[in-house]
Write a protein that holds these residues in place. Structure first.
Motif, mmCIF file in Angstrom:
data_model
loop_
_atom_site.group_PDB
_atom_site.id
_atom_site.type_symbol
_atom_site.label_atom_id
_atom_site.label_comp_id
_atom_site.label_asym_id
_atom_site.label_seq_id
_atom_site.Cartn_x
_atom_site.Cartn_y
_atom_site.Cartn_z
ATOM 1 N N GLY A 17 -11.276 -1.903 -10.940
ATOM 2 C CA GLY A 17 -11.253 -2.916 -9.875
ATOM 3 C C GLY A 17 -10.600 -2.307 -8.642
ATOM 4 O O GLY A 17 -10.276 -1.120 -8.598
ATOM 5 N N GLY A 19 -7.817 -2.109 -7.430
ATOM 6 C CA GLY A 19 -6.532 -1.404 -7.539
ATOM 7 C C GLY A 19 -6.680 0.097 -7.635
ATOM 8 O O GLY A 19 -5.817 0.844 -7.171
ATOM 9 N N GLU A 23 -4.671 3.265 -3.594
ATOM 10 C CA GLU A 23 -3.954 4.472 -3.139
ATOM 11 C C GLU A 23 -4.867 5.394 -2.331
ATOM 12 O O GLU A 23 -4.436 6.452 -1.870
ATOM 13 C CB GLU A 23 -3.321 5.194 -4.349
ATOM 14 C CG GLU A 23 -2.078 4.439 -4.846
ATOM 15 C CD GLU A 23 -1.786 4.648 -6.311
ATOM 16 O OE1 GLU A 23 -2.586 4.160 -7.139
ATOM 17 O OE2 GLU A 23 -0.760 5.257 -6.629
ATOM 18 N N THR A 28 -6.875 -4.251 -1.635
ATOM 19 C CA THR A 28 -7.356 -5.036 -2.779
ATOM 20 C C THR A 28 -7.657 -6.434 -2.236
ATOM 21 O O THR A 28 -7.669 -6.641 -1.018
ATOM 22 C CB THR A 28 -6.263 -5.095 -3.864
ATOM 23 O OG1 THR A 28 -5.122 -5.744 -3.294
ATOM 24 C CG2 THR A 28 -5.878 -3.710 -4.358
ATOM 25 N N PHE A 29 -7.903 -7.364 -3.132
ATOM 26 C CA PHE A 29 -8.306 -8.714 -2.668
ATOM 27 C C PHE A 29 -7.159 -9.719 -2.777
ATOM 28 O O PHE A 29 -6.957 -10.540 -1.876
ATOM 29 C CB PHE A 29 -9.516 -9.194 -3.493
ATOM 30 C CG PHE A 29 -10.742 -8.364 -3.247
ATOM 31 C CD1 PHE A 29 -11.049 -7.290 -4.077
ATOM 32 C CD2 PHE A 29 -11.549 -8.637 -2.157
ATOM 33 C CE1 PHE A 29 -12.172 -6.503 -3.827
ATOM 34 C CE2 PHE A 29 -12.679 -7.850 -1.898
ATOM 35 C CZ PHE A 29 -12.982 -6.785 -2.737
ATOM 36 N N HIS A 112 -20.708 -5.433 -8.689
ATOM 37 C CA HIS A 112 -20.697 -6.298 -7.509
ATOM 38 C C HIS A 112 -21.392 -5.680 -6.311
ATOM 39 O O HIS A 112 -21.184 -6.112 -5.185
ATOM 40 C CB HIS A 112 -19.248 -6.696 -7.161
ATOM 41 C CG HIS A 112 -18.624 -7.552 -8.211
ATOM 42 N ND1 HIS A 112 -17.267 -7.699 -8.338
ATOM 43 C CD2 HIS A 112 -19.169 -8.278 -9.224
ATOM 44 C CE1 HIS A 112 -17.004 -8.503 -9.375
ATOM 45 N NE2 HIS A 112 -18.154 -8.866 -9.930
ATOM 46 N N GLY A 178 -6.743 -1.297 -12.520
ATOM 47 C CA GLY A 178 -6.665 -1.885 -11.177
ATOM 48 C C GLY A 178 -7.502 -3.117 -10.957
ATOM 49 O O GLY A 178 -8.157 -3.244 -9.920
ATOM 50 N N THR A 179 -7.453 -4.039 -11.928
ATOM 51 C CA THR A 179 -8.142 -5.309 -11.706
ATOM 52 C C THR A 179 -7.265 -6.456 -12.191
ATOM 53 O O THR A 179 -6.591 -6.361 -13.207
ATOM 54 C CB THR A 179 -9.510 -5.377 -12.421
ATOM 55 O OG1 THR A 179 -10.075 -6.687 -12.258
ATOM 56 C CG2 THR A 179 -9.417 -5.031 -13.894
ATOM 57 N N SER A 203 -2.090 -1.089 -14.421
ATOM 58 C CA SER A 203 -1.884 -1.906 -13.221
ATOM 59 C C SER A 203 -0.383 -2.100 -13.024
ATOM 60 O O SER A 203 0.337 -2.290 -14.007
ATOM 61 C CB SER A 203 -2.571 -3.273 -13.392
ATOM 62 O OG SER A 203 -2.317 -4.089 -12.260
ATOM 63 N N ASN A 218 1.919 0.594 -14.123
ATOM 64 C CA ASN A 218 2.103 1.640 -13.127
ATOM 65 C C ASN A 218 0.882 1.648 -12.195
ATOM 66 O O ASN A 218 -0.110 0.983 -12.462
ATOM 67 C CB ASN A 218 2.228 2.993 -13.832
ATOM 68 C CG ASN A 218 2.912 4.038 -12.969
ATOM 69 O OD1 ASN A 218 3.071 3.843 -11.749
ATOM 70 N ND2 ASN A 218 3.310 5.137 -13.572
HETATM 71 N N1 APR Z 1 -3.021 1.003 -8.933
HETATM 72 C C1 APR Z 1 -3.514 0.207 -9.912
HETATM 73 N N2 APR Z 1 -3.663 -1.123 -9.780
HETATM 74 C C2 APR Z 1 -3.279 -1.671 -8.611
HETATM 75 C C3 APR Z 1 -2.742 -0.907 -7.543
HETATM 76 C C4 APR Z 1 -2.624 0.483 -7.742
HETATM 77 N N3 APR Z 1 -2.127 1.279 -6.783
HETATM 78 N N4 APR Z 1 -2.453 -1.766 -6.511
HETATM 79 C C5 APR Z 1 -2.797 -3.003 -6.936
HETATM 80 N N5 APR Z 1 -3.285 -2.942 -8.188
HETATM 81 C C6 APR Z 1 -3.742 -4.037 -9.044
HETATM 82 C C7 APR Z 1 -3.163 -5.386 -8.698
HETATM 83 O O1 APR Z 1 -1.931 -5.571 -9.373
HETATM 84 C C8 APR Z 1 -4.251 -6.308 -9.257
HETATM 85 O O2 APR Z 1 -4.038 -6.520 -10.642
HETATM 86 O O3 APR Z 1 -5.146 -4.149 -8.841
HETATM 87 C C9 APR Z 1 -5.534 -5.504 -9.067
HETATM 88 C C10 APR Z 1 -6.350 -5.962 -7.895
HETATM 89 O O4 APR Z 1 -6.806 -7.258 -8.187
HETATM 90 P P1 APR Z 1 -7.816 -7.951 -7.158
HETATM 91 O O5 APR Z 1 -7.297 -7.788 -5.767
HETATM 92 O O6 APR Z 1 -8.085 -9.320 -7.688
HETATM 93 O O7 APR Z 1 -9.142 -7.064 -7.229
HETATM 94 P P2 APR Z 1 -10.262 -7.100 -8.360
HETATM 95 O O8 APR Z 1 -9.672 -7.465 -9.685
HETATM 96 O O9 APR Z 1 -10.995 -5.824 -8.257
HETATM 97 O O10 APR Z 1 -11.199 -8.305 -7.841
HETATM 98 C C11 APR Z 1 -12.392 -8.546 -8.553
HETATM 99 O O11 APR Z 1 -13.036 -10.140 -6.856
HETATM 100 O O12 APR Z 1 -13.144 -10.656 -4.648
HETATM 101 C C12 APR Z 1 -13.884 -10.239 -5.719
HETATM 102 O O13 APR Z 1 -15.859 -8.990 -5.666
HETATM 103 C C13 APR Z 1 -14.479 -8.891 -5.464
HETATM 104 O O14 APR Z 1 -14.788 -7.086 -7.036
HETATM 105 C C14 APR Z 1 -13.845 -8.017 -6.534
HETATM 106 C C15 APR Z 1 -13.457 -9.019 -7.596
#
Ligand code: APR
Length: 232
Positions: A17, A19, A23, A28-29, A112, A178-179, A203, A218
């Motif tokens: 995802g 996350g 870096e 992220t969202f 997506h 990272g999701t 995460s 992490n």
């Molecule tokens: N390394 C790993 N994980 C990380 C980092 C990092 N440096 N920084 C943030 N994260 C984690 C956050 O803690 C969170 O758990 O990544 C995750 C990001 O979550 P979201 O912002 O919800 O993103 P995601 O899960 O990919 O969203 C899914 O939602 O908006 C829609 O289509 C969009 O594909 C996306 C979907």
């Protein structure tokens, strides 16, 4: 056969995802400075947004596409290419960026969509690589219809989900990176693994992690290279 040989026959499924790209400098969202704190989903990432104000939607994705072009794969994306040298690896990503591919990963399934591609609005099979271009009002497909981002918007079906479930069901190990696991149906993929399959999640923050999942608390760029080293 030695256990070492067996392990190298394993099929590792990686589910990523936003996350994993954090870096690399991409938002992220749902983190505090995430995209959905800056923009309204309803105004830029739904079919009704497209109907109401196509230019606003195109501007949103053109801006994000520029950011993707300026970003580079990070140590996590690169570690996954190392993993592919030692195991059969399939990557399923919710991300629309091309950082996995630019790191050298093959077999990447984008649930997506892909921000570096455009799609016809009359035939979903007409998909075009954008290269260095963006999408402007008046840019048309070969059938003469306006081009749209090749993205799955909220409220649209996820055509690759069934294929993703099939892949996950074959996993000897599911590595989730990272999701927030808050968007369905993608988040439900973790329930499609065979019952004896280990799930490892990388995460720094999570609202909730089920007890059968091993949570490596992490960031991706820190933890994924270390985890990959532990496997090879
Ligand atoms: N390394 C790993 N994980 C990380 C980092 C990092 N440096 N920084 C943030 N994260 C984690 C956050 O803690 C969170 O758990 O990544 C995750 C990001 O979550 P979201 O912002 O919800 O993103 P995601 O899960 O990919 O969203 C899914 O939602 O908006 C829609 O289509 C969009 O594909 C996306 C979907």
């Amino acid at each position: 056969m030695t256990s070492q040989t067996n392990i190298h026959k394993k099929h590792i499924i990686v589910f990523t995802g936003a996350g994993i790209s954090a870096e690399s400098g991409l938002h992220t969202f749902r983190d505090p400075n995430g995209l959905w704190q800056q923009y309204s989903v309803q105004e830029v990432a739904t079919p009704s947004a497209w109907k109401k104000d196509r230019k606003k939607v195109l501007d949103f994705y053109n801006l994000r596409r520029q950011q993707v072009r300026q970003a580079a794969p990070n140590a996590a994306h690169i570690a996954l290419t190392t993993l592919q040298k030692h195991f059969k690896v399939s990557i399923i990503t919710q991300n629309v960026d091309d950082l996995h591919e630019r790191a050298g990963s093959k077999n990447v399934l984008h649930l997506h969509g892909e921000i570096m591609k455009a799609r016809s609005t009359v035939n979903k099979n007409l998909i075009y690589d954008l290269g260095e271009k963006d999408i402007a009002l008046g840019d048309k497909c070969e059938k003469g219809s306006q081009l749209r981002p090749h993205i799955v918007w909220f409220g649209e079906s996820v055509p690759e989900f069934e294929q993703a479930c099939k892949i996950v069901s074959q996993a000897d190990l599911l590595l989730v990176i990272g999701t927030s696991l808050r968007v369905h149906p993608a988040a439900s993929l973790i329930h499609f693994v065979a019952k004896e399959t280990d799930i490892v999640l990388v995460s720094p923050e999570m609202e909730y992690v089920a007890s059968h999942i091993t949570w490596l608390k992490n960031t991706a760029a820190e933890e994924v290279p270390r985890f990959v080293e532990s496997l090879i």
